[in-house]
Design a protein around this motif. Structure first.
Motif, PDB file in Angstrom:
ATOM      1  N   UNK A 175     -19.767  41.256 -12.756  1.00  0.00           N
ATOM      2  CA  UNK A 175     -19.889  40.476 -11.521  1.00  0.00           C
ATOM      3  C   UNK A 175     -20.387  39.075 -11.854  1.00  0.00           C
ATOM      4  N   UNK A 176     -19.774  38.068 -11.240  1.00  0.00           N
ATOM      5  CA  UNK A 176     -20.141  36.667 -11.455  1.00  0.00           C
ATOM      6  C   UNK A 176     -20.604  36.074 -10.125  1.00  0.00           C
ATOM      7  N   UNK A 177     -21.737  35.369 -10.144  1.00  0.00           N
ATOM      8  CA  UNK A 177     -22.263  34.720  -8.948  1.00  0.00           C
ATOM      9  C   UNK A 177     -22.673  33.298  -9.295  1.00  0.00           C
ATOM     10  N   UNK A 178     -22.473  32.392  -8.354  1.00  0.00           N
ATOM     11  CA  UNK A 178     -22.784  30.983  -8.579  1.00  0.00           C
ATOM     12  C   UNK A 178     -23.972  30.586  -7.719  1.00  0.00           C
ATOM     13  N   UNK A 179     -24.878  29.786  -8.297  1.00  0.00           N
ATOM     14  CA  UNK A 179     -26.023  29.282  -7.555  1.00  0.00           C
ATOM     15  C   UNK A 179     -25.540  28.334  -6.466  1.00  0.00           C
ATOM     16  N   UNK A 180     -26.054  28.531  -5.265  1.00  0.00           N
ATOM     17  CA  UNK A 180     -25.721  27.668  -4.135  1.00  0.00           C
ATOM     18  C   UNK A 180     -27.022  27.220  -3.499  1.00  0.00           C
ATOM     19  N   UNK A 181     -27.254  25.916  -3.482  1.00  0.00           N
ATOM     20  CA  UNK A 181     -28.514  25.402  -2.933  1.00  0.00           C
ATOM     21  C   UNK A 181     -28.259  24.719  -1.593  1.00  0.00           C
ATOM     22  N   UNK A 182     -28.054  23.409  -1.623  1.00  0.00           N
ATOM     23  CA  UNK A 182     -27.872  22.651  -0.382  1.00  0.00           C
ATOM     24  C   UNK A 182     -26.452  22.106  -0.270  1.00  0.00           C
ATOM     25  N   UNK A 208     -31.841  26.478   4.253  1.00  0.00           N
ATOM     26  CA  UNK A 208     -31.628  27.383   5.385  1.00  0.00           C
ATOM     27  C   UNK A 208     -30.599  26.805   6.358  1.00  0.00           C
ATOM     28  N   UNK A 209     -30.689  25.511   6.608  1.00  0.00           N
ATOM     29  CA  UNK A 209     -29.807  24.870   7.594  1.00  0.00           C
ATOM     30  C   UNK A 209     -28.329  25.016   7.237  1.00  0.00           C
ATOM     31  N   UNK A 210     -28.024  25.084   5.941  1.00  0.00           N
ATOM     32  CA  UNK A 210     -26.606  25.111   5.531  1.00  0.00           C
ATOM     33  C   UNK A 210     -26.121  26.488   5.113  1.00  0.00           C
ATOM     34  N   UNK A 211     -26.914  27.522   5.328  1.00  0.00           N
ATOM     35  CA  UNK A 211     -26.482  28.858   4.932  1.00  0.00           C
ATOM     36  C   UNK A 211     -25.155  29.238   5.582  1.00  0.00           C
ATOM     37  N   UNK A 302     -34.062  36.823  11.211  1.00  0.00           N
ATOM     38  CA  UNK A 302     -33.740  35.390  11.319  1.00  0.00           C
ATOM     39  C   UNK A 302     -32.598  35.029  10.374  1.00  0.00           C
ATOM     40  N   UNK A 303     -32.635  35.526   9.157  1.00  0.00           N
ATOM     41  CA  UNK A 303     -31.565  35.286   8.194  1.00  0.00           C
ATOM     42  C   UNK A 303     -30.258  35.952   8.643  1.00  0.00           C
ATOM     43  N   UNK A 304     -30.376  37.151   9.180  1.00  0.00           N
ATOM     44  CA  UNK A 304     -29.192  37.882   9.623  1.00  0.00           C
ATOM     45  C   UNK A 304     -28.468  37.112  10.722  1.00  0.00           C
ATOM     46  N   UNK A 305     -29.243  36.601  11.661  1.00  0.00           N
ATOM     47  CA  UNK A 305     -28.653  35.826  12.761  1.00  0.00           C
ATOM     48  C   UNK A 305     -28.025  34.537  12.244  1.00  0.00           C
ATOM     49  N   UNK A 306     -28.660  33.883  11.279  1.00  0.00           N
ATOM     50  CA  UNK A 306     -28.168  32.612  10.753  1.00  0.00           C
ATOM     51  C   UNK A 306     -26.869  32.787   9.974  1.00  0.00           C
ATOM     52  N   UNK A 307     -26.791  33.842   9.165  1.00  0.00           N
ATOM     53  CA  UNK A 307     -25.644  34.016   8.270  1.00  0.00           C
ATOM     54  C   UNK A 307     -24.536  34.877   8.866  1.00  0.00           C
ATOM     55  N   UNK A 308     -24.881  35.711   9.847  1.00  0.00           N
ATOM     56  CA  UNK A 308     -23.914  36.668  10.344  1.00  0.00           C
ATOM     57  C   UNK A 308     -23.842  37.922   9.491  1.00  0.00           C
TER      58      UNK A 308
END
Length: 383
Positions: A175-182, A208-211, A302-308
């Motif tokens: 599995x490959x994952x990429x760091x995502x910040x802002x 958080x704003x751009x999740x 809060x995270x669940x609501x933000x990201x879906x």
């Protein structure tokens, strides 16, 4: 909507160790912490790569993972992350596939451009080139994982009929994952190549704003390439410290907070660090949880609501509290937070509710059956 029952939990170890502590013991403590998380049933542990600053003292997550794999049984182990611009892609690919075999498929390959500018400076790498180098490198590595023979000339590495010796242990690849910040850079790269996302700045206001928008960017790019993003591969990183009361949690964290804040102020002298410059600021901007299991559940909501919906929540290990308090926090999270958030006890609650509703009926039937057995016994005896 992604099913909550499938949400995983784990730990993300940069690591953070104050410079007045013995570094050998600090590294051993990180290994012990992953053992503890494995014992508690956490599913993932990610380990960072850094080369300067004195606090984040793991320079090779691959070496660390090799040791951790021998001490654990089930937990998946990820590089969090390999800074691709610092390494020849052939060597990176080779080491990851070796780990894939050594761990029998428990390694995950996290990638990024490099978090500390000071690391790049020491190697003479210009900051503005790091993202482009990372993109070039991962494209080569994915082709090597697929078994291609590659000849490639770059301004920073060369390949001549390069190929892997080992076929991946994990099919078709680890599995490959990429760091995502802002910025959307990591999200777009994830969408283009079908990679997971490590949202390492999820607890900062900007991150958080751009999740949601970064997830949308990943999906848009994936669609262009005939791919579909999987929410199981969306990981959020945030600091958690859980105790029986908010007061106890704050007291635990206060023990080592100032040492961390000193490092944070050096990394972000103009403010805006990934965590916060003070405990008050952290609480005010909701950059983590210092409180009870119920506080942690509310934070996940809060995270669940933000990201879906997300696939994994990762505890950012910063060593604010004493080590025993860190372990206790992980235990409370596993025992009380995840079961409530993911609905793991819903069936148990329903079963208990059912017998509660019929308790008189069931107790009466049990008593009646017992009386009948007694009467039958003594009736036969009298005859």
């Amino acid at each position: 909507m992604y099913p909550r029952e499938a949400v995983r939990a784990g730990i993300f170890i940069p690591p953070h160790h104050p410079i007045d502590e013995d570094p050998t013991l600090a590294i051993q403590r990180d290994l012990e912490l992953i053992e503890w998380y494995d014992r508690l049933g956490y599913q993932e542990a990610w380990v960072g790569e850094h080369h300067s600053g004195g606090y984040e003292i793991i320079s090779s997550p691959e070496i660390f993972i090799a040791a951790a794999a021998e001490r654990t049984r089930r937990i998946m182990l990820g590089t969090g992350v390999v800074s691709l611009p610092y390494h020849h892609p052939l060597i990176v690919a080779d080491r990851i596939l070796q780990l894939d075999h050594q761990t029998r498929g428990r390694v995950m390959f996290g990638i990024g451009p490099g978090a500390l500018n000071s690391d790049a400076v020491m190697m003479g790498i210009k900051t503005e080139t790091q993202r482009a180098r990372m993109q070039e490198s991962i494209e080569i590595i994915l082709r090597l994982f697929a078994g291609e023979v590659i000849t490639h000339e770059s301004d920073w590495f060369t390949l001549r009929e390069a190929r892997m010796q080992l076929r991946p242990y994990t099919y078709p690849r680890p599995h490959v994952a990429v760091a995502s910040a802002v910025t959307p850079f990591g999200a777009v790269l994830a969408g283009r190549h079908g990679l997971g996302m490590l949202c390492v700045a999820a607890s900062s206001p900007a991150g958080y704003d751009v999740l949601d928008t970064n997830w949308a960017a990943a999906n848009k790019e994936a669609e262009k390439h005939g791919r579909t993003m999987n929410r199981a591969d969306l990981r959020l990183v945030a600091p958690f410290h859980i105790a029986e009361s908010r007061e106890k949690a704050m007291d635990n964290v206060s023990w080592g907070w100032e040492k961390h804040a000193k490092y944070n102020r050096v990394l972000a002298p103009m403010g805006g660090g990934l965590i916060a410059s003070s405990l008050e600021e952290l609480m005010e901007r909701k950059s983590g949880v210092i409180g009870t299991p119920d506080d942690a559940v509310a934070y996940l909501e809060r995270y669940w609501e933000k990201t879906g919906g997300f696939g994994c929540i990762l505890h950012l290990a910063i060593n604010w509290p004493r080590f025993e308090d860190v372990k206790r926090s992980a235990e409370l999270f596993a025992r009380y937070v995840m079961p409530k958030f993911a609905g793991r006890n819903d069936w148990r609650d329903a079963s208990f509710g059912w017998i509660t509703e019929h308790s008189q009926e069931f107790a009466g039937a049990r008593k009646s059956a017992a009386n009948q057995a007694i009467e039958a016994y003594f009736g036969k005896k009298a005859g």
